[in-house]
Write an enzyme that holds these catalytic residues in place. Structure first.
Site, PDB file in Angstrom:
ATOM      1  N   ASN A   3      86.328 -36.715  54.173  1.00  0.00           N
ATOM      2  CA  ASN A   3      87.019 -37.960  53.852  1.00  0.00           C
ATOM      3  C   ASN A   3      87.686 -37.799  52.487  1.00  0.00           C
ATOM      4  OD1 ASN A   3      87.825 -40.558  53.336  1.00  0.00           O
ATOM      5  ND2 ASN A   3      85.757 -41.434  53.300  1.00  0.00           N
ATOM      6  N   PHE A   4      89.007 -37.900  52.465  1.00  0.00           N
ATOM      7  CA  PHE A   4      89.734 -37.705  51.197  1.00  0.00           C
ATOM      8  C   PHE A   4      89.620 -38.927  50.288  1.00  0.00           C
ATOM      9  CE2 PHE A   4      93.163 -34.460  52.861  1.00  0.00           C
ATOM     10  CZ  PHE A   4      92.151 -33.645  53.328  1.00  0.00           C
ATOM     11  N   LYS A   5      89.125 -40.051  50.845  1.00  0.00           N
ATOM     12  CA  LYS A   5      89.056 -41.335  50.110  1.00  0.00           C
ATOM     13  C   LYS A   5      90.401 -41.619  49.445  1.00  0.00           C
ATOM     14  CE  LYS A   5      84.095 -41.514  49.848  1.00  0.00           C
ATOM     15  NZ  LYS A   5      82.897 -41.919  49.129  1.00  0.00           N
ATOM     16  N   HIS A  87      83.656 -47.954  56.991  1.00  0.00           N
ATOM     17  CA  HIS A  87      83.109 -47.121  55.908  1.00  0.00           C
ATOM     18  C   HIS A  87      82.463 -48.015  54.867  1.00  0.00           C
ATOM     19  CE1 HIS A  87      82.941 -44.503  52.380  1.00  0.00           C
ATOM     20  NE2 HIS A  87      82.880 -43.510  53.259  1.00  0.00           N
ATOM     21  N   GLU A 135      75.223 -43.325  56.185  1.00  0.00           N
ATOM     22  CA  GLU A 135      75.419 -42.961  54.781  1.00  0.00           C
ATOM     23  C   GLU A 135      74.754 -44.016  53.886  1.00  0.00           C
ATOM     24  OE1 GLU A 135      79.491 -40.587  54.414  1.00  0.00           O
ATOM     25  OE2 GLU A 135      79.770 -42.728  54.232  1.00  0.00           O
ATOM     26  N   ILE A 140      76.047 -42.222  47.845  1.00  0.00           N
ATOM     27  CA  ILE A 140      77.450 -41.823  47.997  1.00  0.00           C
ATOM     28  C   ILE A 140      78.047 -41.462  46.637  1.00  0.00           C
ATOM     29  CG2 ILE A 140      79.763 -42.682  48.548  1.00  0.00           C
ATOM     30  CD1 ILE A 140      78.574 -44.200  50.897  1.00  0.00           C
ATOM     31  N   GLY A 175      76.411 -37.449  49.241  1.00  0.00           N
ATOM     32  CA  GLY A 175      75.903 -36.394  48.367  1.00  0.00           C
ATOM     33  C   GLY A 175      75.884 -35.003  48.963  1.00  0.00           C
ATOM     34  N   ALA A 196      82.820 -36.191  51.008  1.00  0.00           N
ATOM     35  CA  ALA A 196      84.059 -36.432  50.275  1.00  0.00           C
ATOM     36  C   ALA A 196      84.074 -35.687  48.949  1.00  0.00           C
ATOM     37  CB  ALA A 196      84.244 -37.936  50.049  1.00  0.00           C
ATOM     38  N   SER A 197      83.377 -36.226  47.940  1.00  0.00           N
ATOM     39  CA  SER A 197      83.541 -35.720  46.569  1.00  0.00           C
ATOM     40  C   SER A 197      83.229 -34.235  46.427  1.00  0.00           C
ATOM     41  CB  SER A 197      82.671 -36.535  45.601  1.00  0.00           C
ATOM     42  OG  SER A 197      81.320 -36.544  46.009  1.00  0.00           O
TER      43      SER A 197
HETATM   44  O1  G3P Z   1      82.839 -40.770  53.596  1.00  0.00           O
HETATM   45  C1  G3P Z   1      82.017 -39.864  52.972  1.00  0.00           C
HETATM   46  C2  G3P Z   1      81.370 -40.451  51.800  1.00  0.00           C
HETATM   47  O2  G3P Z   1      81.165 -41.783  51.751  1.00  0.00           O
HETATM   48  C3  G3P Z   1      80.325 -39.639  51.164  1.00  0.00           C
HETATM   49  O3  G3P Z   1      80.862 -39.382  49.926  1.00  0.00           O
HETATM   50  O4  G3P Z   1      81.228 -38.164  47.888  1.00  0.00           O
HETATM   51  O5  G3P Z   1      78.916 -38.610  48.666  1.00  0.00           O
HETATM   52  O6  G3P Z   1      80.331 -36.960  49.864  1.00  0.00           O
HETATM   53  P1  G3P Z   1      80.293 -38.197  49.046  1.00  0.00           P
END
Ligand code: G3P
Length: 216
Positions: A3-5, A87, A135, A140, A175, A196-197
């Site tokens: 997810n590129f957010k 989301h 999630e 997150i 995470g 994402a991150s």
């Molecule tokens: O959509 C994926 C997200 O909500 C998780 O984010 O940055 O924890 O991988 P992250």
């Protein structure tokens, strides 16, 4: 599923560059890597890569008088194959989730419904989307993977969603940053991860992607 957010790192042409890195790693390793770019980049990314491209959201509107909304049909028409729904950063009510799933499936889009916890995951699994992605919001964007901080939520979601429908596959996220995290997710029964991150903000996105799929 990456997810590129709305990260600055994927503004404009950078979304295409990241999607191309995902495609490269997918081709080199055989791993299925899907991307979810921002709505404004969706058509460009979908035209630039052959891996699955999903929207980050759809709104439950038919084509027509729906100024500013993102309809399932326009997502399909621009070359995306699916969409996230609900989301954690773009929550909609249960009725809207059901309508978005129905309209997305009717259009031939893959529906990925996000849920904060097991209870919500089970309740939303009754809409029979293609995927439920669990999630925990508090994890997150953090550095500790859900698979380490709360492995039970992954196992319980897999078990409970399976009781509702065996056709609904389960992703986990929050995470997730390494191949070890992905291996743990699979060992806990998940079909994949949503993240994402860890990728978007990485200094070397290609290296992180390669590591993420290394155990598959
Ligand atoms: O959509 C994926 C997200 O909500 C998780 O984010 O940055 O924890 O991988 P992250």
């Amino acid at each position: 599923m990456v997810n590129f957010k709305a990260y600055r790192e994927v503004d404009g042409a950078a979304a295409v560059e990241l999607a191309k890195k995902c495609q490269q790693v997918s081709e080199e390793t055989g791993a299925c890597i899907a991307v979810c770019p921002p709505a404004v980049s969706l058509a460009l990314v979908a035209a630039s890569v052959d891996i699955p491209v999903l929207a980050q959201n759809v709104d439950p509107y038919a084509p027509g008088s729906a100024t500013g909304w993102v309809t399932p049909s326009m997502v399909k028409a621009c070359g995306a194959v699916g969409t996230l729904i609900n989301h954690s950063e773009h929550k909609v009510g249960a009725e809207t989730v059901a309508e978005c799933v129905r309209m997305s499936l009717d259009c031939g889009l893959t529906a990925v419904v996000c849920a904060d916890n097991v209870e919500t995951a089970v309740s939303l699994a009754h809409c029979t989307p293609d995927f439920i992605a669990v999630e925990p919001p508090e994890l997150i964007g953090g550095d500790v993977s859900v698979t380490t901080a709360n492995p039970r939520i992954v196992e319980s979601t897999v078990e409970s969603v399976r009781e509702v429908s065996r056709s609904v596959r389960v992703l986990c996220g929050a995470g997730v940053k390494t191949g070890k995290d992905v291996a743990a997710a699979i060992a806990l029964g998940a079909d994949g991860v949503l993240l994402a991150s860890g990728v978007v903000k990485a200094k070397d996105q290609y290296a992180v992607l390669t590591d993420l799929v290394s155990s598959l």
